[in-house]
Design an enzyme around this catalytic site. Structure first.
Site, mmCIF file in Angstrom:
data_model
loop_
_atom_site.group_PDB
_atom_site.id
_atom_site.type_symbol
_atom_site.label_atom_id
_atom_site.label_comp_id
_atom_site.label_asym_id
_atom_site.label_seq_id
_atom_site.Cartn_x
_atom_site.Cartn_y
_atom_site.Cartn_z
ATOM 1 N N LYS A 11 11.085 -1.633 15.904
ATOM 2 C CA LYS A 11 11.611 -1.954 14.578
ATOM 3 C C LYS A 11 12.523 -0.796 14.139
ATOM 4 C CE LYS A 11 7.076 -3.956 13.607
ATOM 5 N NZ LYS A 11 5.832 -3.865 12.833
ATOM 6 N N GLU A 34 5.415 -7.818 6.285
ATOM 7 C CA GLU A 34 5.637 -6.393 6.558
ATOM 8 C C GLU A 34 5.520 -5.522 5.318
ATOM 9 O OE1 GLU A 34 6.445 -3.916 8.458
ATOM 10 O OE2 GLU A 34 6.657 -4.830 10.416
ATOM 11 N N ASP A 35 5.112 -4.267 5.525
ATOM 12 C CA ASP A 35 5.100 -3.309 4.409
ATOM 13 C C ASP A 35 6.221 -2.290 4.527
ATOM 14 O OD1 ASP A 35 3.917 -2.008 6.673
ATOM 15 O OD2 ASP A 35 3.281 -0.421 5.304
ATOM 16 N N ARG A 74 6.067 5.670 17.818
ATOM 17 C CA ARG A 74 5.607 7.058 17.882
ATOM 18 C C ARG A 74 6.727 8.054 18.232
ATOM 19 N NH1 ARG A 74 0.725 7.513 21.788
ATOM 20 N NH2 ARG A 74 0.163 5.619 20.643
ATOM 21 N N THR A 128 -4.041 1.759 7.725
ATOM 22 C CA THR A 128 -3.902 2.844 8.703
ATOM 23 C C THR A 128 -2.594 3.583 8.487
ATOM 24 O OG1 THR A 128 -3.341 1.062 10.203
ATOM 25 C CG2 THR A 128 -5.432 2.162 10.585
ATOM 26 N N ASP A 164 2.327 -7.846 10.415
ATOM 27 C CA ASP A 164 2.360 -6.425 10.724
ATOM 28 C C ASP A 164 0.903 -5.929 10.594
ATOM 29 O OD1 ASP A 164 3.420 -3.763 11.034
ATOM 30 O OD2 ASP A 164 3.173 -3.520 8.877
ATOM 31 N N LEU A 165 0.597 -4.803 11.179
ATOM 32 C CA LEU A 165 -0.786 -4.306 11.094
ATOM 33 C C LEU A 165 -0.933 -3.209 10.029
ATOM 34 C CD1 LEU A 165 -3.694 -4.239 12.314
ATOM 35 C CD2 LEU A 165 -2.864 -2.471 13.866
ATOM 36 N N ASP A 166 -0.321 -2.057 10.315
ATOM 37 C CA ASP A 166 -0.497 -0.912 9.418
ATOM 38 C C ASP A 166 0.189 -1.159 8.087
ATOM 39 O OD1 ASP A 166 -1.805 0.427 11.459
ATOM 40 O OD2 ASP A 166 0.083 1.099 12.311
ATOM 41 N N SER A 212 2.926 -5.572 15.664
ATOM 42 C CA SER A 212 2.820 -4.171 15.257
ATOM 43 C C SER A 212 3.558 -3.275 16.237
ATOM 44 C CB SER A 212 1.342 -3.769 15.213
ATOM 45 O OG SER A 212 1.222 -2.372 15.049
ATOM 46 N N ALA A 213 4.086 -2.165 15.718
ATOM 47 C CA ALA A 213 4.739 -1.173 16.586
ATOM 48 C C ALA A 213 3.699 -0.261 17.228
ATOM 49 C CB ALA A 213 5.709 -0.342 15.762
ATOM 50 N N SER A 214 2.446 -0.420 16.839
ATOM 51 C CA SER A 214 1.414 0.518 17.282
ATOM 52 C C SER A 214 0.818 0.173 18.641
ATOM 53 C CB SER A 214 0.291 0.577 16.247
ATOM 54 O OG SER A 214 -0.749 1.400 16.745
ATOM 55 N N LYS A 215 0.759 1.195 19.495
ATOM 56 C CA LYS A 215 0.124 1.029 20.811
ATOM 57 C C LYS A 215 -1.395 0.981 20.653
ATOM 58 C CE LYS A 215 3.929 3.002 23.330
ATOM 59 N NZ LYS A 215 4.670 4.240 23.476
ATOM 60 N N LYS A 249 7.353 4.666 8.460
ATOM 61 C CA LYS A 249 6.535 3.444 8.457
ATOM 62 C C LYS A 249 7.155 2.375 9.351
ATOM 63 C CE LYS A 249 4.066 3.703 4.096
ATOM 64 N NZ LYS A 249 3.877 3.077 2.783
ATOM 65 N N GLY A 250 6.326 1.811 10.209
ATOM 66 C CA GLY A 250 6.788 0.735 11.083
ATOM 67 C C GLY A 250 7.568 1.227 12.295
ATOM 68 N N VAL A 251 7.920 2.510 12.311
ATOM 69 C CA VAL A 251 8.724 3.076 13.401
ATOM 70 C C VAL A 251 7.783 3.623 14.485
ATOM 71 C CG1 VAL A 251 10.413 4.881 13.944
ATOM 72 C CG2 VAL A 251 10.596 3.606 11.800
HETATM 73 P P1 B16 Z 1 1.093 4.291 17.385
HETATM 74 P P2 B16 Z 1 3.014 -1.200 12.270
HETATM 75 C C1 B16 Z 1 3.398 1.316 13.149
HETATM 76 O O1 B16 Z 1 2.566 0.187 12.969
HETATM 77 C C2 B16 Z 1 3.178 2.331 12.040
HETATM 78 O O2 B16 Z 1 3.595 1.824 10.796
HETATM 79 C C3 B16 Z 1 3.950 3.588 12.345
HETATM 80 O O3 B16 Z 1 3.726 4.543 11.335
HETATM 81 C C4 B16 Z 1 3.501 4.127 13.717
HETATM 82 O O4 B16 Z 1 4.225 5.295 14.063
HETATM 83 C C5 B16 Z 1 3.738 3.035 14.766
HETATM 84 O O5 B16 Z 1 3.015 1.864 14.399
HETATM 85 C C6 B16 Z 1 3.291 3.470 16.159
HETATM 86 O O6 B16 Z 1 1.903 3.622 16.169
HETATM 87 O O7 B16 Z 1 1.403 5.754 17.348
HETATM 88 O O8 B16 Z 1 -0.339 3.948 17.053
HETATM 89 O O9 B16 Z 1 1.572 3.626 18.661
HETATM 90 O O10 B16 Z 1 3.287 -0.882 10.835
HETATM 91 O O11 B16 Z 1 4.211 -1.700 13.046
HETATM 92 O O12 B16 Z 1 1.783 -2.052 12.442
HETATM 93 MG MG MG Z 2 3.433 -1.503 8.654
#
Ligand code: B16
Ligand code: MG
Length: 225
Positions: free
Chosen positions: A149, A173-174, A51, A19, A11-13, A118-121, A47-49
């Site tokens: 997730k 994962e956190d 946007r 972050t 996982d990233l964040d 990671s869920a992050s774009k 967290k992990g969810v």
């Molecule tokens: P973005 P992860 C997740 O990253 C974050 O934990 C979560 O808080 C955030 O809303 C999601 O990425 C989407 O991120 O807005 O940058 O696309 O923990 O899966 O690495």
């Molecule tokens: Mg995370």
């Protein structure tokens, strides 16, 4: 479960860099503007969810915001991302969480494959800022994942791309949603954080400093016995 894993999906964040804190600050700013303040305890659910799903969770608990039109939701989500991008523009390799680069080095040297789930774009951008991109064999593109997730798709996408069986993967994962996703994929889950947030992790540590490569392998094979 095999004796030796074939891939580790990170996982990233909250695992590679904090972050997670910047996501919280950005959501908090937006939620304050909406007149629907959030606290750290509620933030655990975000967290992990992804946007849009995070925005829905914030709107859902405020009756006056439930009927927000789709167009405004998209604007608000973009606004939050703007706040977040401002906060992460200053990221440098000094923002890598303790023990993580050592872990990636040991992981790389062992030949066990490495993916980012990671869920992050913004994940590829963040990894680049941290100077860690070269460690990764595969980076999941969150924009292409249909089910975020806690659905397992983020993790199964990484395993499929690497061509490794799910049972031969470890996910780190956190977030509770992330641990659920790893478990749902039939992988070995490593949780980073307090026990009360991560009761379902196969193995859990308090912080990233405790993520030692040989210990992770030991815990993985112990589960297969
Ligand atoms: P973005 P992860 C997740 O990253 C974050 O934990 C979560 O808080 C955030 O809303 C999601 O990425 C989407 O991120 O807005 O940058 O696309 O923990 O899966 O690495
Ligand atoms: Mg995370």
């Amino acid at each position: 479960m095999a004796q030796q894993p074939e891939a580790i999906i990170y996982d990233l964040d909250g695992v590679i860099t904090d972050t997670a804190e910047f996501h919280f600050l950005a959501w908090k700013k937006l939620a304050d503007e909406l007149g629907a303040p959030i606290d750290r305890q509620f933030n655990e659910q975000l967290k992990g969810v992804g946007r849009m799903d995070s925005l829905e969770l914030i709107l859902k608990r405020n009756p006056g915001l439930k009927g927000m039109p789709q167009e405004e939701k998209e604007q608000r989500a973009a606004e939050k991302n703007g706040y977040y991008l401002d906060l992460i523009s200053q990221l440098t390799p000094s923002d890598i969480l303790p023990g993580i680069e050592e872990l990636l080095k040991a992981n790389r040297a062992s030949g066990v494959k490495i993916a980012l789930g990671s869920a992050s774009k913004n994940a590829a951008f963040v990894l680049d800022k941290l100077g860690l991109t070269h460690y990764f064999d595969y980076i999941v593109d969150a924009a292409k994942v249909k089910n975020g997730k806690p659905h397992p798709e983020t993790f199964t996408t990484a395993a499929d791309a690497l061509g490794v069986p799910y049972a031969a993967c470890i996910g780190i994962e956190d977030s509770a949603a992330g641990v659920e996703a790893i478990n749902g994929a039939g992988m070995f889950s490593v949780g980073v954080g307090p026990a009360e947030h991560l009761p379902h992790a196969d193995w859990r540590v308090d912080n990233t400093e405790q993520l030692e490569f040989t210990e992770i392998l030991k815990q993985y094979s112990a589960k297969g016995e």
